[in-house]
Write a protein that holds these residues in place. Sequence first.
Motif, PDB file in Angstrom:
ATOM      1  N   ASN A  89       0.869  -1.162   0.000  1.00  0.00           N
ATOM      2  CA  ASN A  89       0.000   0.000   0.000  1.00  0.00           C
ATOM      3  C   ASN A  89       0.909   1.217   0.000  1.00  0.00           C
ATOM      4  O   ASN A  89       1.660   1.418   0.935  1.00  0.00           O
ATOM      5  N   GLY A  90       0.848   2.013  -1.031  1.00  0.00           N
ATOM      6  CA  GLY A  90       1.759   3.146  -1.162  1.00  0.00           C
ATOM      7  C   GLY A  90       1.257   4.447  -0.589  1.00  0.00           C
ATOM      8  O   GLY A  90       1.944   5.450  -0.645  1.00  0.00           O
ATOM      9  N   ILE A  91       0.059   4.468  -0.039  1.00  0.00           N
ATOM     10  CA  ILE A  91      -0.472   5.708   0.519  1.00  0.00           C
ATOM     11  C   ILE A  91      -0.773   5.493   1.995  1.00  0.00           C
ATOM     12  O   ILE A  91      -1.442   4.552   2.368  1.00  0.00           O
ATOM     13  N   VAL A  92      -0.250   6.370   2.803  1.00  0.00           N
ATOM     14  CA  VAL A  92      -0.477   6.300   4.238  1.00  0.00           C
ATOM     15  C   VAL A  92      -1.042   7.646   4.672  1.00  0.00           C
ATOM     16  O   VAL A  92      -0.564   8.701   4.260  1.00  0.00           O
ATOM     17  N   TYR A  93      -2.071   7.606   5.498  1.00  0.00           N
ATOM     18  CA  TYR A  93      -2.645   8.829   6.023  1.00  0.00           C
ATOM     19  C   TYR A  93      -2.219   8.985   7.475  1.00  0.00           C
ATOM     20  O   TYR A  93      -2.473   8.117   8.293  1.00  0.00           O
TER      21      TYR A  93
ATOM     22  N   CYS B 233       4.227   0.516   2.341  1.00  0.00           N
ATOM     23  CA  CYS B 233       3.691  -0.136   3.530  1.00  0.00           C
ATOM     24  C   CYS B 233       3.180  -1.513   3.125  1.00  0.00           C
ATOM     25  O   CYS B 233       2.762  -1.717   2.000  1.00  0.00           O
ATOM     26  N   VAL B 234       3.211  -2.411   4.071  1.00  0.00           N
ATOM     27  CA  VAL B 234       2.708  -3.751   3.830  1.00  0.00           C
ATOM     28  C   VAL B 234       1.482  -3.972   4.699  1.00  0.00           C
ATOM     29  O   VAL B 234       1.487  -3.636   5.884  1.00  0.00           O
ATOM     30  N   ASP B 235       0.437  -4.489   4.099  1.00  0.00           N
ATOM     31  CA  ASP B 235      -0.738  -4.944   4.834  1.00  0.00           C
ATOM     32  C   ASP B 235      -0.728  -6.462   4.762  1.00  0.00           C
ATOM     33  O   ASP B 235      -0.441  -7.044   3.716  1.00  0.00           O
ATOM     34  N   TYR B 236      -1.036  -7.112   5.881  1.00  0.00           N
ATOM     35  CA  TYR B 236      -1.083  -8.568   5.928  1.00  0.00           C
ATOM     36  C   TYR B 236      -2.520  -9.041   6.022  1.00  0.00           C
ATOM     37  O   TYR B 236      -3.326  -8.453   6.734  1.00  0.00           O
ATOM     38  N   LEU B 237      -2.823 -10.104   5.283  1.00  0.00           N
ATOM     39  CA  LEU B 237      -4.129 -10.740   5.365  1.00  0.00           C
ATOM     40  C   LEU B 237      -4.055 -11.762   6.496  1.00  0.00           C
ATOM     41  O   LEU B 237      -3.318 -12.745   6.420  1.00  0.00           O
ATOM     42  N   ILE B 238      -4.786 -11.490   7.571  1.00  0.00           N
ATOM     43  CA  ILE B 238      -4.698 -12.264   8.799  1.00  0.00           C
ATOM     44  C   ILE B 238      -5.863 -13.244   8.895  1.00  0.00           C
ATOM     45  O   ILE B 238      -7.026 -12.870   8.723  1.00  0.00           O
ATOM     46  N   LYS B 239      -5.533 -14.503   9.192  1.00  0.00           N
ATOM     47  CA  LYS B 239      -6.536 -15.532   9.500  1.00  0.00           C
ATOM     48  C   LYS B 239      -6.634 -15.604  11.012  1.00  0.00           C
ATOM     49  O   LYS B 239      -5.652 -15.841  11.710  1.00  0.00           O
ATOM     50  N   TRP B 240      -7.837 -15.359  11.536  1.00  0.00           N
ATOM     51  CA  TRP B 240      -8.072 -15.344  12.978  1.00  0.00           C
ATOM     52  C   TRP B 240      -8.555 -16.707  13.441  1.00  0.00           C
ATOM     53  O   TRP B 240      -9.346 -17.355  12.760  1.00  0.00           O
TER      54      TRP B 240
ATOM     55  N   GLY C  95     -10.715 -19.445  15.062  1.00  0.00           N
ATOM     56  CA  GLY C  95     -12.135 -19.553  15.335  1.00  0.00           C
ATOM     57  C   GLY C  95     -13.016 -18.700  14.451  1.00  0.00           C
ATOM     58  O   GLY C  95     -14.194 -18.541  14.723  1.00  0.00           O
ATOM     59  N   ASP C  96     -12.457 -18.137  13.387  1.00  0.00           N
ATOM     60  CA  ASP C  96     -13.229 -17.264  12.511  1.00  0.00           C
ATOM     61  C   ASP C  96     -12.954 -17.672  11.064  1.00  0.00           C
ATOM     62  O   ASP C  96     -11.813 -17.925  10.701  1.00  0.00           O
ATOM     63  N   ASP C  97     -13.994 -17.729  10.257  1.00  0.00           N
ATOM     64  CA  ASP C  97     -13.819 -18.069   8.845  1.00  0.00           C
ATOM     65  C   ASP C  97     -13.355 -16.879   8.028  1.00  0.00           C
ATOM     66  O   ASP C  97     -12.885 -17.036   6.910  1.00  0.00           O
ATOM     67  N   GLU C  98     -13.514 -15.683   8.571  1.00  0.00           N
ATOM     68  CA  GLU C  98     -13.149 -14.459   7.863  1.00  0.00           C
ATOM     69  C   GLU C  98     -11.698 -14.084   8.124  1.00  0.00           C
ATOM     70  O   GLU C  98     -11.163 -14.323   9.192  1.00  0.00           O
ATOM     71  N   CYS C  99     -11.081 -13.470   7.133  1.00  0.00           N
ATOM     72  CA  CYS C  99      -9.742 -12.899   7.271  1.00  0.00           C
ATOM     73  C   CYS C  99      -9.889 -11.386   7.172  1.00  0.00           C
ATOM     74  O   CYS C  99     -10.877 -10.879   6.642  1.00  0.00           O
ATOM     75  N   SER C 100      -8.896 -10.669   7.674  1.00  0.00           N
ATOM     76  CA  SER C 100      -8.942  -9.214   7.552  1.00  0.00           C
ATOM     77  C   SER C 100      -7.555  -8.674   7.240  1.00  0.00           C
ATOM     78  O   SER C 100      -6.544  -9.274   7.601  1.00  0.00           O
ATOM     79  N   TRP C 101      -7.534  -7.545   6.545  1.00  0.00           N
ATOM     80  CA  TRP C 101      -6.277  -6.872   6.228  1.00  0.00           C
ATOM     81  C   TRP C 101      -5.870  -6.027   7.418  1.00  0.00           C
ATOM     82  O   TRP C 101      -6.664  -5.259   7.939  1.00  0.00           O
ATOM     83  N   GLU C 102      -4.616  -6.184   7.827  1.00  0.00           N
ATOM     84  CA  GLU C 102      -4.084  -5.421   8.951  1.00  0.00           C
ATOM     85  C   GLU C 102      -2.773  -4.775   8.528  1.00  0.00           C
ATOM     86  O   GLU C 102      -1.940  -5.421   7.892  1.00  0.00           O
ATOM     87  N   PRO C 103      -2.564  -3.509   8.895  1.00  0.00           N
ATOM     88  CA  PRO C 103      -1.307  -2.854   8.533  1.00  0.00           C
ATOM     89  C   PRO C 103      -0.129  -3.446   9.296  1.00  0.00           C
ATOM     90  O   PRO C 103      -0.282  -3.979  10.399  1.00  0.00           O
ATOM     91  N   GLU C 104       1.038  -3.336   8.691  1.00  0.00           N
ATOM     92  CA  GLU C 104       2.258  -3.904   9.261  1.00  0.00           C
ATOM     93  C   GLU C 104       2.499  -3.442  10.695  1.00  0.00           C
ATOM     94  O   GLU C 104       2.932  -4.220  11.536  1.00  0.00           O
ATOM     95  N   GLU C 105       2.188  -2.199  10.994  1.00  0.00           N
ATOM     96  CA  GLU C 105       2.444  -1.685  12.344  1.00  0.00           C
ATOM     97  C   GLU C 105       1.592  -2.374  13.412  1.00  0.00           C
ATOM     98  O   GLU C 105       1.908  -2.316  14.588  1.00  0.00           O
ATOM     99  N   ASN C 106       0.528  -3.063  13.018  1.00  0.00           N
ATOM    100  CA  ASN C 106      -0.283  -3.813  13.976  1.00  0.00           C
ATOM    101  C   ASN C 106       0.338  -5.176  14.317  1.00  0.00           C
ATOM    102  O   ASN C 106      -0.162  -5.870  15.192  1.00  0.00           O
ATOM    103  N   ALA C 107       1.415  -5.532  13.643  1.00  0.00           N
ATOM    104  CA  ALA C 107       2.042  -6.837  13.849  1.00  0.00           C
ATOM    105  C   ALA C 107       3.137  -6.792  14.917  1.00  0.00           C
ATOM    106  O   ALA C 107       4.020  -7.641  14.942  1.00  0.00           O
ATOM    107  N   VAL C 108       3.064  -5.844  15.811  1.00  0.00           N
ATOM    108  CA  VAL C 108       4.103  -5.651  16.823  1.00  0.00           C
ATOM    109  C   VAL C 108       4.355  -6.918  17.631  1.00  0.00           C
ATOM    110  O   VAL C 108       5.497  -7.281  17.882  1.00  0.00           O
ATOM    111  N   ASP C 109       3.322  -7.616  18.033  1.00  0.00           N
ATOM    112  CA  ASP C 109       3.491  -8.822  18.839  1.00  0.00           C
ATOM    113  C   ASP C 109       3.485 -10.096  18.002  1.00  0.00           C
ATOM    114  O   ASP C 109       3.358 -11.188  18.541  1.00  0.00           O
TER     115      ASP C 109
END
Length: 75
Positions: free
Chosen positions: A17-21, A31-38, A40-54
């Motif tokens: 993702n080349g645009i950051v606000y 910037c990199v967004d990761y598609l996260i599989k949670w 107990g959930d069938d849905e995945c969601s896009w999360e920004p790289e900075e959310n991957a701290v842990d």
Amino acid sequence: DDLEEIYVEGIVGHQYNGIVYVLELELTKDCVDYLIKWQGDDECSWEPEENAVDAEDLVFHYWTQRVGLDPATVR
């Protein structure tokens, strides 16, 4: 606290993702967004790289597999 803990099962994809606000300013930055599989959930969601701290181990595992390396032998 009634917050429910949600665990990451794995990273299943990424996108650049080349645009950051930041504070209503539009900045161009790679910037990199990761598609996260949670768990107990069938849905995945896009999360920004900075959310991957842990989740450094999951990110490391994802990228080593992407380039065809065995994560157990890289470290």
